[in-house]
Design a protein around this motif. Sequence first.
Motif, PDB file in Angstrom:
ATOM      1  N   LEU A 256       0.823  -1.212   0.000  1.00  0.00           N
ATOM      2  CA  LEU A 256       0.000   0.000   0.000  1.00  0.00           C
ATOM      3  C   LEU A 256       0.852   1.256   0.000  1.00  0.00           C
ATOM      4  O   LEU A 256       0.370   2.333   0.332  1.00  0.00           O
ATOM      5  N   SER A 257       2.122   1.154  -0.374  1.00  0.00           N
ATOM      6  CA  SER A 257       3.034   2.293  -0.270  1.00  0.00           C
ATOM      7  C   SER A 257       3.341   2.890  -1.640  1.00  0.00           C
ATOM      8  O   SER A 257       4.469   3.252  -1.928  1.00  0.00           O
ATOM      9  N   GLY A 268      -0.265   6.841   0.900  1.00  0.00           N
ATOM     10  CA  GLY A 268      -1.041   5.634   1.092  1.00  0.00           C
ATOM     11  C   GLY A 268      -1.768   5.266  -0.191  1.00  0.00           C
ATOM     12  O   GLY A 268      -2.035   6.096  -1.044  1.00  0.00           O
ATOM     13  N   ARG A 383      -3.987   4.729   3.932  1.00  0.00           N
ATOM     14  CA  ARG A 383      -3.768   3.385   3.410  1.00  0.00           C
ATOM     15  C   ARG A 383      -4.992   2.553   3.756  1.00  0.00           C
ATOM     16  O   ARG A 383      -5.427   2.544   4.912  1.00  0.00           O
TER      17      ARG A 383
END
Length: 523
Positions: A256-257, A268, A383
């Motif tokens: 999720l980065s 996010g 995120r």
Amino acid sequence: AMDRGGPRDLAAIGQGLVAAASLADLVADTGAGELTAAAEGLARPDQVLAAHLAAALAEDLPLLKRDGGFVRPGYRDSLDETRALRDESRRVIASLQTRYAEETGIRALKVKHNNVLGYFVEVAQQHGETFLKAPLNETFIHRQTMAGAMRFSTTELGQLEAKIAGAADRALGIELDVFAELVRAILDRSDAIRAAASAIAVLDVAASNATLAAEEAWCRPLVDNSLAFAVKQARHPVVEQAIRGRAPFVANDCDLSGSDGKSHEPRGRIWLITGPNMAGKSTFLRQNALVAVLAQAGAFVPAASAHIGIVDRLFSRVGAADDLARGRSTFMVEMVETAAILNQSGPRALVILDEIGRGTATFDGLSIAWAAVEHLHETNRCRALFATHFHELTVLSRRLDRLSNATMRVKEWRGDVIFLHEVTEGAADRSYGIQVAKLAGLPSTVVERARQVLAELEATDRSAPTRRMVDDLPLFAAAPRPVAAPQADPVLDLLDGMDPDDMTPREAHEALYALKARRVRTP
């Protein structure tokens, strides 16, 4: 400290102090900061107290102090003397029973005790009649007749009972005094004992985490101040244990980065996860949330590798539950929890959402889920893992640059569905709900009719309208309207100036006409 402990609690503290000393020797030279501090806490308690407790307490301890018998023989001379008197009296009772049996010629004679009569002689009914006649009635005093037995007392028994009762009471009193002394000795060292307990807790958590890391192949996560969330081959720690021996757990990656496409600063990213029921969406959501919790607790995590930027808040909306006592249906509870997430989560939050909008009509739920995804992307910018059966939402990835589609892999084999429990890039084309219903045991006629209805519905191509929506509708087209400042109401002003108690009927009639004339019509 609350005067609610018993003899076994005192013994547990004594044994704990002995164990603390042994642990202190084990961790004294580790050089690790937390373990060194723990060793200092373990070394503080005075081992003289542990020896004192061991010397004072018997091997077999009662639960409650009022039961007595918990002080070790030889610890207190006065107690030993009183116990000897009490035990000797019991032997006297036994010899007295033997003498009474010989004098009366009734071998079945028994000397017994209860809380009502105290000590008494009991014989069978046929023998009891002779006790009522001379010369036995001069020695045996009738106390109670029962079905099949009669009970008598004697002056000698009464005197012996008083002697025994006094000895037992004195012995229990001495034991309670010993108990109070031991409690005071413990409380005098309570700070050191609490420090040892805290140190043992630190060692317990550290040892448990180390055991898990070593035995379950967990990894040491990298936790930093970024907004990264990259986990390789993550597993759910509880589900993995539950299915062990029956099936291997399928590990999955989660990243999720990603970048927002406008700067090099990590942002996010939202994963929109589709796929059938039973395929593992909820497990995937939960395992990543647990990885974040474990990492920030300082533990190793069930994954091959993990890089997690600090999560300031973790939000979860998973499962179905109602709150009928407060007037909330299942869907209302879902919306209240979703509202809390959308109103509170920020860029550092981690959010997992499962099946938002499924508790209401199809298009209502789809609309709510659609708007929630847009809000997470544009406003919360957190995120997030968003699992859904609304396949129409997957078209949002064409507009929302930080939204990625993921799906649970399945295989169809001879009309049945096989769940592979693997998360891959892409979108599911359907939910396989009918196959799951078949697995659950729905009647074959219901399953076949459901297939027919599904085929008719799919023929209408319900996805076409959503494709047009994502192309035509701007994000957040329904901007909130400004709230106008409240205006004065002339009718209310007129009412404020009236006092009905002081008005005559004529004045009230005129006021009613005045109100009618001043009535404001809403356009």
